[in-house]
Design a protein around this motif. Structure first.
Motif, PDB file in Angstrom:
ATOM      1  N   VAL A 245      51.821  52.081  34.239  1.00 50.67           N
ATOM      2  CA  VAL A 245      52.534  51.769  32.997  1.00 50.67           C
ATOM      3  C   VAL A 245      51.552  51.884  31.835  1.00 50.67           C
ATOM      4  O   VAL A 245      50.364  51.616  31.982  1.00 50.67           O
ATOM      5  CB  VAL A 245      53.175  50.359  33.023  1.00 50.67           C
ATOM      6  N   LYS A 246      52.062  52.303  30.691  1.00 54.87           N
ATOM      7  CA  LYS A 246      51.198  52.632  29.566  1.00 54.87           C
ATOM      8  C   LYS A 246      51.036  51.492  28.568  1.00 54.87           C
ATOM      9  O   LYS A 246      50.244  51.613  27.630  1.00 54.87           O
ATOM     10  CB  LYS A 246      51.734  53.870  28.834  1.00 54.87           C
ATOM     11  N   CYS A 247      51.791  50.423  28.741  1.00 58.26           N
ATOM     12  CA  CYS A 247      51.654  49.260  27.868  1.00 58.26           C
ATOM     13  C   CYS A 247      51.228  48.060  28.701  1.00 58.26           C
ATOM     14  O   CYS A 247      51.641  47.919  29.853  1.00 58.26           O
ATOM     15  CB  CYS A 247      52.967  48.946  27.156  1.00 58.26           C
ATOM     16  N   ARG A 248      50.454  47.199  28.097  1.00 57.05           N
ATOM     17  CA  ARG A 248      49.894  46.056  28.824  1.00 57.05           C
ATOM     18  C   ARG A 248      50.959  45.019  29.159  1.00 57.05           C
ATOM     19  O   ARG A 248      51.624  44.503  28.250  1.00 57.05           O
ATOM     20  CB  ARG A 248      48.814  45.405  27.975  1.00 57.05           C
ATOM     21  N   PRO A 249      51.119  44.706  30.444  1.00 60.60           N
ATOM     22  CA  PRO A 249      52.012  43.592  30.784  1.00 60.60           C
ATOM     23  C   PRO A 249      51.439  42.295  30.207  1.00 60.60           C
ATOM     24  O   PRO A 249      50.244  42.041  30.330  1.00 60.60           O
ATOM     25  CB  PRO A 249      51.983  43.570  32.319  1.00 60.60           C
ATOM     26  N   PRO A 250      52.271  41.467  29.557  1.00 62.11           N
ATOM     27  CA  PRO A 250      51.749  40.243  28.925  1.00 62.11           C
ATOM     28  C   PRO A 250      51.097  39.328  29.952  1.00 62.11           C
ATOM     29  O   PRO A 250      51.574  39.191  31.080  1.00 62.11           O
ATOM     30  CB  PRO A 250      52.997  39.605  28.310  1.00 62.11           C
ATOM     31  N   GLY A 251      50.000  38.722  29.519  1.00 62.65           N
ATOM     32  CA  GLY A 251      49.290  37.835  30.431  1.00 62.65           C
ATOM     33  C   GLY A 251      48.642  38.579  31.582  1.00 62.65           C
ATOM     34  O   GLY A 251      48.226  37.980  32.564  1.00 62.65           O
ATOM     35  N   ASN A 252      48.573  39.916  31.460  1.00 69.18           N
ATOM     36  CA  ASN A 252      48.008  40.746  32.530  1.00 69.18           C
ATOM     37  C   ASN A 252      48.710  40.561  33.855  1.00 69.18           C
ATOM     38  O   ASN A 252      48.112  40.723  34.914  1.00 69.18           O
ATOM     39  CB  ASN A 252      46.502  40.502  32.688  1.00 69.18           C
TER      40      ASN A 252
ATOM     41  N   ALA B  86      37.171  36.538  35.588  1.00 70.22           N
ATOM     42  CA  ALA B  86      37.422  35.667  36.733  1.00 70.22           C
ATOM     43  C   ALA B  86      38.917  35.527  36.987  1.00 70.22           C
ATOM     44  O   ALA B  86      39.367  35.558  38.130  1.00 70.22           O
ATOM     45  CB  ALA B  86      36.801  34.303  36.486  1.00 70.22           C
ATOM     46  N   VAL B  87      39.662  35.398  35.923  1.00 67.60           N
ATOM     47  CA  VAL B  87      41.107  35.270  36.089  1.00 67.60           C
ATOM     48  C   VAL B  87      41.693  36.585  36.572  1.00 67.60           C
ATOM     49  O   VAL B  87      42.539  36.627  37.458  1.00 67.60           O
ATOM     50  CB  VAL B  87      41.766  34.850  34.760  1.00 67.60           C
TER      51      VAL B  87
ATOM     52  N   ASP C  38      46.960  50.184  37.800  1.00 66.10           N
ATOM     53  CA  ASP C  38      48.317  49.643  37.678  1.00 66.10           C
ATOM     54  C   ASP C  38      48.781  49.486  36.229  1.00 66.10           C
ATOM     55  O   ASP C  38      49.928  49.760  35.912  1.00 66.10           O
ATOM     56  CB  ASP C  38      48.464  48.334  38.456  1.00 66.10           C
ATOM     57  N   GLY C  39      47.900  49.039  35.334  1.00 65.98           N
ATOM     58  CA  GLY C  39      48.328  48.863  33.950  1.00 65.98           C
ATOM     59  C   GLY C  39      47.154  48.504  33.070  1.00 65.98           C
ATOM     60  O   GLY C  39      46.109  48.054  33.554  1.00 65.98           O
ATOM     61  N   PRO C  40      47.293  48.691  31.763  1.00 69.48           N
ATOM     62  CA  PRO C  40      46.194  48.369  30.849  1.00 69.48           C
ATOM     63  C   PRO C  40      45.900  46.872  30.828  1.00 69.48           C
ATOM     64  O   PRO C  40      46.796  46.045  30.992  1.00 69.48           O
ATOM     65  CB  PRO C  40      46.725  48.825  29.478  1.00 69.48           C
ATOM     66  N   GLY C  41      44.637  46.541  30.619  1.00 73.03           N
ATOM     67  CA  GLY C  41      44.233  45.152  30.453  1.00 73.03           C
ATOM     68  C   GLY C  41      44.135  44.804  28.975  1.00 73.03           C
ATOM     69  O   GLY C  41      44.465  45.610  28.093  1.00 73.03           O
ATOM     70  N   GLU C  42      43.636  43.597  28.723  1.00 79.13           N
ATOM     71  CA  GLU C  42      43.589  43.106  27.346  1.00 79.13           C
ATOM     72  C   GLU C  42      42.709  43.982  26.450  1.00 79.13           C
ATOM     73  O   GLU C  42      43.093  44.343  25.339  1.00 79.13           O
ATOM     74  CB  GLU C  42      43.087  41.663  27.348  1.00 79.13           C
ATOM     75  N   GLN C  43      41.517  44.309  26.944  1.00 78.92           N
ATOM     76  CA  GLN C  43      40.615  45.140  26.132  1.00 78.92           C
ATOM     77  C   GLN C  43      41.156  46.550  25.970  1.00 78.92           C
ATOM     78  O   GLN C  43      40.978  47.188  24.924  1.00 78.92           O
ATOM     79  CB  GLN C  43      39.221  45.181  26.764  1.00 78.92           C
TER      80      GLN C  43
ATOM     81  N   ARG D  75      59.132  38.485  38.928  1.00 80.51           N
ATOM     82  CA  ARG D  75      57.779  38.338  39.458  1.00 80.51           C
ATOM     83  C   ARG D  75      56.797  38.475  38.320  1.00 80.51           C
ATOM     84  O   ARG D  75      56.847  39.409  37.550  1.00 80.51           O
ATOM     85  CB  ARG D  75      57.497  39.414  40.503  1.00 80.51           C
ATOM     86  N   ALA D  76      55.898  37.539  38.212  1.00 78.49           N
ATOM     87  CA  ALA D  76      54.962  37.584  37.089  1.00 78.49           C
ATOM     88  C   ALA D  76      53.610  37.059  37.507  1.00 78.49           C
ATOM     89  O   ALA D  76      53.057  36.156  36.914  1.00 78.49           O
ATOM     90  CB  ALA D  76      55.511  36.788  35.914  1.00 78.49           C
ATOM     91  N   ALA D  77      53.060  37.656  38.560  1.00 83.08           N
ATOM     92  CA  ALA D  77      51.710  37.293  38.979  1.00 83.08           C
ATOM     93  C   ALA D  77      50.746  37.721  37.898  1.00 83.08           C
ATOM     94  O   ALA D  77      50.660  38.886  37.558  1.00 83.08           O
ATOM     95  CB  ALA D  77      51.376  37.992  40.288  1.00 83.08           C
ATOM     96  N   THR D  78      50.044  36.768  37.296  1.00 85.32           N
ATOM     97  CA  THR D  78      49.167  37.113  36.180  1.00 85.32           C
ATOM     98  C   THR D  78      47.874  37.720  36.672  1.00 85.32           C
ATOM     99  O   THR D  78      47.363  37.381  37.716  1.00 85.32           O
ATOM    100  CB  THR D  78      48.843  35.871  35.343  1.00 85.32           C
ATOM    101  N   ARG D  79      47.339  38.641  35.873  1.00 83.58           N
ATOM    102  CA  ARG D  79      46.057  39.241  36.181  1.00 83.58           C
ATOM    103  C   ARG D  79      44.989  38.760  35.230  1.00 83.58           C
ATOM    104  O   ARG D  79      43.835  39.025  35.391  1.00 83.58           O
ATOM    105  CB  ARG D  79      46.140  40.774  36.110  1.00 83.58           C
ATOM    106  N   GLY D  80      45.347  38.083  34.178  1.00 81.34           N
ATOM    107  CA  GLY D  80      44.342  37.632  33.239  1.00 81.34           C
ATOM    108  C   GLY D  80      44.959  36.694  32.232  1.00 81.34           C
ATOM    109  O   GLY D  80      46.160  36.479  32.199  1.00 81.34           O
ATOM    110  N   ALA D  81      44.104  36.133  31.399  1.00 77.89           N
ATOM    111  CA  ALA D  81      44.605  35.187  30.414  1.00 77.89           C
ATOM    112  C   ALA D  81      45.332  35.919  29.297  1.00 77.89           C
ATOM    113  O   ALA D  81      44.941  36.995  28.879  1.00 77.89           O
ATOM    114  CB  ALA D  81      43.438  34.405  29.821  1.00 77.89           C
ATOM    115  N   ALA D  82      46.385  35.320  28.813  1.00 76.45           N
ATOM    116  CA  ALA D  82      47.147  35.953  27.743  1.00 76.45           C
ATOM    117  C   ALA D  82      46.508  35.636  26.402  1.00 76.45           C
ATOM    118  O   ALA D  82      45.998  34.557  26.177  1.00 76.45           O
ATOM    119  CB  ALA D  82      48.583  35.451  27.743  1.00 76.45           C
ATOM    120  N   SER D  83      46.510  36.616  25.488  1.00 74.83           N
ATOM    121  CA  SER D  83      45.972  36.369  24.158  1.00 74.83           C
ATOM    122  C   SER D  83      47.095  36.174  23.154  1.00 74.83           C
ATOM    123  O   SER D  83      46.868  35.861  22.017  1.00 74.83           O
ATOM    124  CB  SER D  83      45.113  37.557  23.725  1.00 74.83           C
TER     125      SER D  83
END
Ligand code: SF4
Length: 298
Positions: free
Chosen positions: A196-203, A55-56, A154-159, A77-85
């Motif tokens: 990008v090949k590394c996950r941006p923090p907080g998606n 949802a996030v 655009d970039g890797p997610g948490e999973q 700019r840091a528009a989040t795509r998901g919750a940070a772990s």
């Protein structure tokens, strides 16, 4: 470049038909093709599960997809795509000289890689941008070489970060379903990767300098993979690859070309599958995009 005037006849398997109906598609959408997709009794595939993280992600994919402005992935700019772990670190703005130095660093490392394994090895050790600090794993991509379709997100997610593979979450499951409707799969004729090949923090979305630092890996992937066509998912990806400020809507519905090592590769723009999770009404438009891609079949 114009679509082939005589695409292969539509021949759907029962599984593909089930997927089409799951996607809400009852017409092939090919120009001049008025046939309806026949109903089948095959049990519908499980719908994409919704969870809190998704949802996030969706909420922020919407922000990414619907913003018609230029790709102002500006420092800060840091528009989040998901919750940070993990605890997040603020991305510090970088000077143009620093960005150029990082880009030169990765360009040299990528250019020296003779194959995909060596390229992945180089990226695994890469510390050219701040995204290296909180990654679990570098996510280079998954699929076959010389793919019929190279899908770029655009970039890797948490999973993805946890498993080291791209498009592992719900949006990846939907993407797999959509590719299956045109007879494609990441195990058969597709390769999946990201800007990008590394996950941006907080998606969050990747910053401009992070994309610049990482672009050499993507370019080298393109050179080594030799894809037949490219599917660019989402505004940031499309605008970056095509070097344009045009909004997503204007970039959809036509075949672009990008030049990789002297080879023109056709490129189609569509919605990110993460966006489609929360905007099922746009699945029909995404289906049109896939059909456009399908006309390029070799
Ligand atoms: S995102 Fe790309 S440039 Fe940045 S650390 Fe990861 S591999 Fe290196």
């Amino acid at each position: 470049m114009t679509p082939s005037p005589d695409p292969k006849p539509l021949q759907y398997s029962a599984l593909q038909l089930a997927w089409l109906h799951e996607l809400g598609i009852d017409k092939p959408w090919l120009p001049g093709d008025t046939r309806a997709v026949p109903r089948v009794d095959t049990p519908a595939v499980p719908s994409v599960a919704q969870n809190a993280e998704a949802a996030v992600v969706i909420k922020n994919e919407v922000q990414s997809q619907t913003t018609a402005a230029a790709p102002t992935i500006s420092p800060g700019r840091a528009a989040t795509r998901g919750a940070a772990s993990k605890p997040q670190q603020a991305a510090a703005p970088m000077s143009a000289a620093s960005v150029a130095a990082m880009t030169a660093l990765t360009a040299a490392a990528a250019a020296a890689a003779p194959d995909l394994g060596a390229l992945a090895h180089a990226a695994a050790a890469c510390q050219a941008c701040g995204l290296c600090r909180q990654r679990d794993q570098v996510v280079m991509g998954q699929g076959v070489t010389q793919p019929a379709i190279l899908v770029i997100g655009d970039g890797p997610g948490e999973q993805d970060d946890r498993k080291g593979l791209p498009f592992m979450a719900e949006s990846g499951a939907l993407l797999d379903q959509m590719l299956a409707t045109i007879g494609s799969a990441r195990t058969r004729d597709v390769y999946l990767t990201n800007l990008v090949k590394c996950r941006p923090p907080g998606n969050r979305l990747a910053l401009r300098e992070e994309i610049a630092a990482c672009q050499s890996y993507l370019v080298r992937q393109l050179e080594l993979l030799r894809p037949f066509s490219i599917l660019a998912l989402g505004r940031v990806v499309a605008q970056t690859l095509l070097n344009t400020d045009e909004p997503l809507q204007d970039l959809r519905g036509r075949i672009h070309e990008i030049d990789i090592a002297g080879q023109k590769i056709p490129l189609v723009v569509s919605y990110h599958s993460g966006y489609l999770l929360n905007h099922p009404a746009d699945k029909a438009a995404a289906w049109q995009d896939l059909q456009l891609l399908r006309t390029l079949r070799r």
